[in-house]
Design a protein around this motif. Structure first.
Motif, short mmCIF file in Angstrom:
data_model
loop_
_atom_site.label_atom_id
_atom_site.label_comp_id
_atom_site.label_asym_id
_atom_site.label_seq_id
_atom_site.Cartn_x
_atom_site.Cartn_y
_atom_site.Cartn_z
N THR A 182 30.13 136.72 28.28
CA THR A 182 28.80 137.19 28.68
C THR A 182 28.81 137.58 30.15
O THR A 182 28.25 138.61 30.54
CB THR A 182 27.74 136.12 28.42
OG1 THR A 182 27.90 135.61 27.10
CG2 THR A 182 26.34 136.67 28.57
N TRP A 183 29.45 136.77 30.96
CA TRP A 183 29.51 137.03 32.40
C TRP A 183 30.20 138.36 32.67
O TRP A 183 29.75 139.16 33.49
CB TRP A 183 30.24 135.88 33.08
CG TRP A 183 30.50 136.04 34.55
CD1 TRP A 183 29.59 135.93 35.58
CD2 TRP A 183 31.76 136.29 35.17
NE1 TRP A 183 30.21 136.10 36.80
CE2 TRP A 183 31.56 136.32 36.57
CE3 TRP A 183 33.07 136.49 34.70
CZ2 TRP A 183 32.59 136.54 37.49
CZ3 TRP A 183 34.09 136.71 35.60
CH2 TRP A 183 33.84 136.74 36.99
N ARG A 184 31.25 138.63 31.96
CA ARG A 184 31.94 139.91 32.13
C ARG A 184 30.99 141.06 31.83
O ARG A 184 31.02 142.09 32.49
CB ARG A 184 33.13 140.02 31.17
CG ARG A 184 34.36 139.34 31.66
CD ARG A 184 35.60 139.93 30.98
NE ARG A 184 36.70 138.97 31.06
CZ ARG A 184 37.25 138.38 30.00
NH1 ARG A 184 36.84 138.64 28.79
NH2 ARG A 184 38.23 137.51 30.18
N GLY A 185 30.15 140.85 30.85
CA GLY A 185 29.24 141.94 30.45
C GLY A 185 28.06 142.13 31.38
O GLY A 185 27.63 143.26 31.61
N VAL A 186 27.51 141.05 31.91
CA VAL A 186 26.25 141.17 32.64
C VAL A 186 26.29 140.51 34.01
O VAL A 186 25.24 140.13 34.54
CB VAL A 186 25.07 140.61 31.80
CG1 VAL A 186 24.93 141.35 30.49
CG2 VAL A 186 25.23 139.13 31.55
N ARG A 187 27.44 140.40 34.60
CA ARG A 187 27.54 139.68 35.87
C ARG A 187 26.76 140.33 36.99
O ARG A 187 26.44 139.66 37.98
CB ARG A 187 29.00 139.49 36.27
CG ARG A 187 29.79 140.75 36.43
CD ARG A 187 31.24 140.45 36.73
NE ARG A 187 31.38 139.89 38.09
CZ ARG A 187 32.53 139.75 38.71
NH1 ARG A 187 33.64 140.10 38.10
NH2 ARG A 187 32.60 139.24 39.91
N ALA A 188 26.43 141.60 36.83
CA ALA A 188 25.65 142.26 37.89
C ALA A 188 24.30 141.58 38.09
O ALA A 188 23.69 141.69 39.16
CB ALA A 188 25.46 143.74 37.57
N GLU A 189 23.83 140.90 37.06
CA GLU A 189 22.52 140.24 37.20
C GLU A 189 22.61 139.02 38.11
O GLU A 189 21.61 138.59 38.69
CB GLU A 189 22.03 139.80 35.81
CG GLU A 189 20.57 139.38 35.79
CD GLU A 189 20.20 138.67 34.49
OE1 GLU A 189 21.10 138.18 33.78
OE2 GLU A 189 19.00 138.59 34.21
N VAL A 190 23.78 138.43 38.21
CA VAL A 190 23.94 137.19 38.98
C VAL A 190 25.10 137.34 39.95
O VAL A 190 26.14 136.69 39.82
CB VAL A 190 24.16 135.98 38.02
CG1 VAL A 190 22.87 135.62 37.32
CG2 VAL A 190 25.25 136.25 36.99
N PRO A 191 24.92 138.21 40.94
CA PRO A 191 26.06 138.56 41.80
C PRO A 191 26.62 137.40 42.60
O PRO A 191 27.76 137.47 43.07
CB PRO A 191 25.47 139.63 42.75
CG PRO A 191 23.99 139.48 42.67
CD PRO A 191 23.68 138.92 41.32
N TRP A 192 25.86 136.31 42.73
CA TRP A 192 26.37 135.16 43.46
C TRP A 192 27.42 134.40 42.64
O TRP A 192 28.13 133.56 43.19
CB TRP A 192 25.21 134.22 43.83
CG TRP A 192 24.26 134.03 42.69
CD1 TRP A 192 24.35 133.12 41.67
CD2 TRP A 192 23.09 134.81 42.42
NE1 TRP A 192 23.32 133.28 40.80
CE2 TRP A 192 22.53 134.30 41.23
CE3 TRP A 192 22.46 135.88 43.07
CZ2 TRP A 192 21.35 134.84 40.67
CZ3 TRP A 192 21.30 136.40 42.52
CH2 TRP A 192 20.76 135.88 41.33
N VAL A 193 27.49 134.68 41.35
CA VAL A 193 28.52 134.04 40.52
C VAL A 193 29.77 134.89 40.62
O VAL A 193 30.02 135.76 39.77
CB VAL A 193 28.06 133.88 39.06
CG1 VAL A 193 29.11 133.12 38.25
CG2 VAL A 193 26.73 133.14 39.00
N LYS A 194 30.54 134.62 41.66
CA LYS A 194 31.66 135.51 41.95
C LYS A 194 32.93 135.12 41.20
O LYS A 194 33.83 135.92 41.01
CB LYS A 194 31.94 135.51 43.45
CG LYS A 194 30.83 136.11 44.29
CD LYS A 194 31.28 136.18 45.76
CE LYS A 194 30.35 136.97 46.66
NZ LYS A 194 28.94 136.77 46.53
N GLN A 195 32.98 133.84 40.80
CA GLN A 195 34.15 133.40 40.06
C GLN A 195 33.81 133.38 38.58
O GLN A 195 32.65 133.21 38.21
CB GLN A 195 34.46 131.95 40.40
CG GLN A 195 35.14 131.69 41.71
CD GLN A 195 35.24 130.16 41.86
OE1 GLN A 195 34.25 129.48 42.10
NE2 GLN A 195 36.45 129.65 41.69
#
Lengths: 369, 368, 356
Positions: free
Chosen positions: C258-271
């Motif tokens: 999911t993070w790979r797909g929508v990580r732009a929503e939570v840019p502070w989750v860098k790892q």
């Protein structure tokens, strides 16, 4: 209130010469759950002893989320000398209340919430047991009392079956629901309850409390018992609006609905509000053919306790005029701490017919059996 | 030759060799007025004034903003206009033909079944069922509809199910994964009874009503949470239907879990069995361990396919669940769509592929 | 006694509060008066009804009274037979779920003082979590400040289902205080019941209620990661207590995807969430919702992808295992050693002060 009671005792008139009254809210019940065991299958006794009586709440065994302000929410002088819980000793209840105030008709609302458990089958079993217990231990020895038909309202088909069963037994007053249901009472799934009760000409009553499983306010959980108590008014209004708008009263013109311990001060302004808004958006509820207030005026009654006490106190008469003197049913809420003494509840000069209506005759219209 | 065999065995225009069954395709309307022909005047007017009036804070949208416009692949907007999934010709071209889809099950996510006004919900469901049939099945018989039902009004739901029984346009009954009470509770049993009696499986698709928080600890903030948390509600519904004894009472009932993931299937089964062993006296309605009910009455659709860090763990997961319990789904036209040829990073044998892409679905759905 | 270098550390043991009366001596006059005058008791948690099988293993259940109330029984049934060098007490009681912030705080403080006086003072093998009123983060932070100087308190404890998702900024005061004292946050199975205990409403059976906690752990993990709690508090560790464990790999796979797909929503989750989780999350391995065969268990452990995450626990007196072996058969001996000793020491730095 306790202070007022002590003063009162010195000047009590001889009970038999008092006007007989109807008391529409008495919390009488068993000493403990063990008294219900003979009335339920062994399986449920085992379940209760292992898993407890789990309600939709955070503390085990249905302990209240908002601790009460007195042990068992009772008057301190209502504990019988044998130490049994208030309301569980019939002789003591007779002496302290039924005889003392010449109660001729008493509606029993058992104090333990014995209805909306997490496990619906448990709720059905405990409800049946509570009804049988009331008949045997209260109504048969004491014909002034009427049992509630306690039902697991979240299982409406089973609740309807229990209403039918108890309708055939003499001595039942109303179907008892708690006010904290999981949905507003007009919701379609509760229909079997109202239909069955109306067909048997038995009123349906809701009493404050219960465990809905969601907060009592539309904005979450309050912190204090004080707020918990005050929130009943909102819940009662929500149920009334729901029953009106969903057409429960329209479809069942013979249904009588009693609202117990939710106060009544809020009713006039609610009626004005419902009427005004419905006239604007009535196309959303085309099944309604009368004003909301008209349904309420003809099919809803409210018990008087806790009695509204505006300042100056005479204002309450205005309030009752708006509601209708025929809509109110006296209730003491014995043995709870906020008990209303019938001698102090309505300290005004009223004509005899009005007084009799308030304290007895209105109840006779509602409770015909 | 029967139509079913025809469609399953037709020669494709691409190199896909199997006629594939896709258990999750999302149809949309070209415009909100597409439902009008199937509604009475009263409900047309209602729809204009109140829209579907579902639970949620916004008048015209869901609580959690999506990630792509309309949650769809950017290339799935039909050249002729309208929303992705609204143009049957483009669906045919971009998906059915391209991937040799023999049958696709339509899963509308258009809020008909969760309208707060029960009369409205019944009207919308009936209308939307007709819309699916006329707009998709009639011109394109490879597309089969779901029977939408008002979840919280079992009487109306049963009526709608019975009215569609035996109609080949309808492959299954659809329910949303968030319901007012856990799905196994008695109030929903009339739906299960009608499903079993009328030979319909139930497709439990993520979604449903937002009348309560999606977690036992409240409301998440982000789509990344909302999207993932639906998997947890799917787990909970599965636990509920098992523990309440739905499969014991309705042994022929089949439930397909769609878009809710599947890696959790085995671990939930282990958890249920572990704790049931100690507390089985609380649930005497169960005559078998919970995991066995999962094995006999539950299927898992593949999309969004799990992507273990070690790809071979996907094989292990399928083994734990049971190769016969997995059915392919694409989720066309959503952004996280799974292409049947590229979805798995492991090599499946021909037999395994056949089961997942076709044969298992034939056990669940009747495409006659 | 135990060789400190190989002491077995139990990361989840449950002393039980006999009744509110027990706590009265540890309360202010106002609260003593309130509890007595109002007749308030019955603060046991619906999450662990005292009579339910999960709450106590049958052969540990006392003839009378609630399980877990006797220190002697704990010694005889757990500390001695399992050769525990250290056991961390996680007291589950009504303060942690009270609807009143102040009542919750009063009960939590009383529990912490009672644990110190009646358990820690009397039994050197015991340590404890600071129980806090998570419903009032500022009061919770105060309680952490108050008890942290007692080095026998090694963790801050909250139920896994609270009033909000735990990634919300509302809870920062708790994390700040915990991090200031290098205390991990322990989330324990259990609910405040502000919402239904499952994500789709109220179940009929306690069995289901208990099973559903695992899903709430997953919800909270999502929240903690997505809201960047581990970015804002880079030294914070969170321990999942009594979660079941085997759900973890499937969760990680989905979280990565999911993070790979929508990580732009939570840019502070860098790892990648997998890295964050393996670094910051620990789990007690009791219960271990294990498959019936050792080979599959081995596979799941492998999928977890780190031998530093699991912590040994008996969960005494909860009924999670029978007989003398708390762990299921088939675990790698090296892993068992780490679970019993190395991982708890790394997770609870204060333990090192008395066990090196």
């Amino acid at each position: 209130m306790n202070v007022a009671l002590r003063e009162f005792r010195a000047t009590t008139p001889f009970a038999a010469s008092r006007m007989g009254i109807a008391d529409c809210d008495l919390h009488l019940g068993p000493r403990s759950i063990a008294e219900l065991y003979p009335f339920m299958p062994a399986r449920w006794r085992r379940h209760i002893e292992t898993y407890g009586m789990a309600h939709r709440t955070g503390y085990a065994d249905g302990a209240p989320a908002f601790p009460k302000s007195a042990p068992m929410a009772a008057r301190r002088d209502a504990w019988p000398p044998d130490g049994a819980p208030p309301g569980s000793n019939l002789d003591f209840t007779r002496a302290q209340h039924l005889d003392a105030f010449n109660v001729q008709l008493g509606l029993v609302n058992p104090p333990q919430p014995s209805q909306n458990f997490m496990n619906g089958d448990l709720g059905n079993a405990v409800s049946r047991a509570m009804n049988d217990w009331q008949i045997e231990h209260l109504v048969r020895p004491e014909p002034r009392l009427r049992a509630s038909i306690v039902v697991n309202y979240e299982d409406p088909p089973e609740a309807a079956a229990e209403i039918e069963r108890c309708a055939a037994i003499e001595g039942c007053g109303h179907v008892l629901l708690m006010s904290r249901t999981s949905e507003p009472l007009g919701a379609r799934r509760y229909r079997p309850i109202f239909e069955t009760a109306a067909a048997a000409d038995i009123p349906v009553a809701i009493h404050a409390f219960g465990f809905a499983g969601h907060p009592a306010t539309g904005s979450g959980w309050p912190s204090f018992y004080l707020e918990d108590m005050l929130a009943h008014a909102q819940a009662f209004q929500a149920h009334l609006a729901s029953m009106v708008f969903e057409g429960v009263f329209e479809r069942l013109p013979g249904l009588k609905f009693v609202m117990i311990e939710g106060g009544f001060g809020w009713l006039p302004s609610l009626c004005w509000r419902l009427d005004r808004l419905w006239q604007r958006m009535r196309d959303e509820t085309p099944h309604l053919r009368r004003l909301p207030s008209e349904y309420i005026r003809s099919q809803v009654w409210l018990t008087t306790q806790p009695m509204e006490e505006p300042e100056p106190r005479e204002r309450v008469l205005e309030l009752i005029e708006w509601i209708g003197w025929d809509r109110l049913l006296f209730a003491s809420d014995y043995p709870h701490w906020d008990f209303d003494n019938p001698d102090l509840a309505l300290p005004f000069r009223l004509d005899e017919a009005t007084r009799r209506g308030f304290f007895r005759e209105n109840a006779r219209v509602v409770y015909r059996r | 030759m029967s139509m079913t065999a025809d469609l399953l065995d037709r020669q494709p225009q691409t190199d896909a060799r199997l006629g594939i069954i896709d258990t999750d395709i999302h149809p949309y309307m070209k415009t909100p007025r597409d439902l009008d022909p199937y509604l009475s005047a009263r409900w047309r007017k209602y729809l204009l004034e109140y829209d579907k009036f579902v639970c949620g804070p916004y008048a015209a949208r869901g609580t959690y903003p999506r990630f792509q416009p309309n949650t769809c692949r950017r290339d799935s907007w039909p050249p002729g206009g309208g929303l992705p999934g609204s143009d049957v010709d483009f669906i045919r071209e971009q998906h059915l033909e391209a991937n040799n889809i023999a049958f696709g099950v339509l899963e509308p996510l258009l809020n008909a079944n969760i309208a707060r006004n029960h009369d409205a919900a019944a009207a919308f469901c009936t209308a939307m069922n007709e819309w699916q049939k006329q707009t998709f099945y009639v011109p394109e018989p490879r597309l089969r509809a779901s029977v939408l039902v008002p979840q919280d009004d079992p009487d109306a739901a049963v009526k709608e199910i019975e009215s569609r029984a035996g109609d080949p346009a309808f492959a299954q009954i659809q329910l949303g994964s968030k319901t007012s009470e856990p799905l196994g509770r008695r109030r929903y049993w009339p739906i299960f009874a009608a499903a079993q009696a009328n030979g319909f499986s139930i497709g439990l698709h993520i979604g449903g009503t937002q009348n309560s928080a999606p977690s036992a600890s409240g409301w998440p903030q982000f789509y990344i949470e909302d999207h993932h948390m639906l998997v947890h509600s799917m787990q909970n519904q599965t636990a509920s239907v098992i523990l309440e004894g739905v499969f014991q009472a309705f042994p022929k009932l089949k439930i397909v879990l769609i878009e809710g993931g599947f890696a959790w299937g085995p671990t939930l089964a282990w958890r249920l069995d572990t704790h049931w062993k100690k507390m089985r006296d609380e649930v005497p309605q169960l005559k078998r361990p919970p995991s066995e009910y999962m094995r006999t009455n539950v299927w898992f659709a593949t999309q969004p396919v799990e992507e273990p860090e070690n790809p071979e763990d996907l094989r292990q997961t399928f083994e734990w669940i049971g190769w016969d319990r997995i059915v392919y789904s694409s989720d066309y036209p959503h952004w996280d769509y799974d292409d049947p040829r590229q979805a798995w990073r492991i090599k499946l044998s021909e037999a395994e592929e056949r089961m997942i892409l076709r044969d298992n679905a034939l056990q669940v759905y009747n495409f006659g | 006694m135990n060789d400190p270098a190989s002491a077995v550390i139990d990361c989840d043991i449950h002393p039980s509060v006999p009744s509110v009366k027990t706590l009265l001596p540890y309360m202010s006059e106002f609260w003593q008066e309130s509890f007595v005058a109002r007749g308030i008791d019955g603060l046991d948690l619906q999450s662990y009804p005292p009579g339910a099988p999960i709450s106590c293993r049958p052969d540990w259940r006392p003839d009378k009274g609630k399980p877990g109330t006797s220190l002697d029984a704990m010694r005889a049934q757990a500390l001695d037979p399992f050769r525990l060098g250290v056991a961390i007490c996680n007291t589950l009681y009504g303060g942690q779920i009270a609807v009143s912030e102040t009542m919750g705080a009063a009960v939590c403080s009383a529990v912490n003082d009672w644990i110190a006086a009646e358990w820690l003072d009397k039994e050197p093998r015991l340590r404890a979590s600071i129980v806090v009123p998570a419903q009032a983060p500022l009061l919770a932070a105060e309680e952490i400040e108050r008890k942290a100087p007692d080095r026998r308190f090694v963790q801050v404890l909250m139920p896994v289902a609270c009033e909000m998702m735990l990634g919300r900024s509302y809870y920062w005061p708790i994390y700040e205080a915990a991090v200031r004292h290098d205390l991990p946050i322990g989330l324990h199975a259990g609910s405040m019941y502000r919402y239904a205990p499952t994500s789709t409403g109220w179940p009929s059976h306690f069995l289901h209620d208990y099973v559903a906690h695992q899903q709430t752990f997953e919800d909270q993990l999502l929240s903690l990661v997505s809201n960047g709690i581990f970015v804002k508090f880079p030294t914070l560790r969170v321990v999942f207590i009594e979660s079941g464990v085997t759900w973890l790999p499937g969760f990680i796979w989905r979280a990565i995807k999911t993070w790979r797909g929508v990580r732009a929503e939570v840019p502070w989750v860098k790892q990648s969430p997998a890295e964050i989780i393996r670094d910051r999350i620990r789990l007690t391995a009791q219960p271990l919702d294990a498959p019936p065969d050792a080979k599959s268990l081995d596979r799941i452990i492998d999928q977890i992808g780190s031998d530093e995450m699991l912590l040994f626990a008996t969960d005494y007196p909860h009924w999670q295992f029978d007989g003398d072996e708390p762990l299921p058969p088939g675990l790698n001996p090296g892993l068992i050693r780490k679970m019993r000793h190395d991982n708890p020491l790394a997770t609870y730095p204060r333990l090192k002060e008395t066990l090196q």
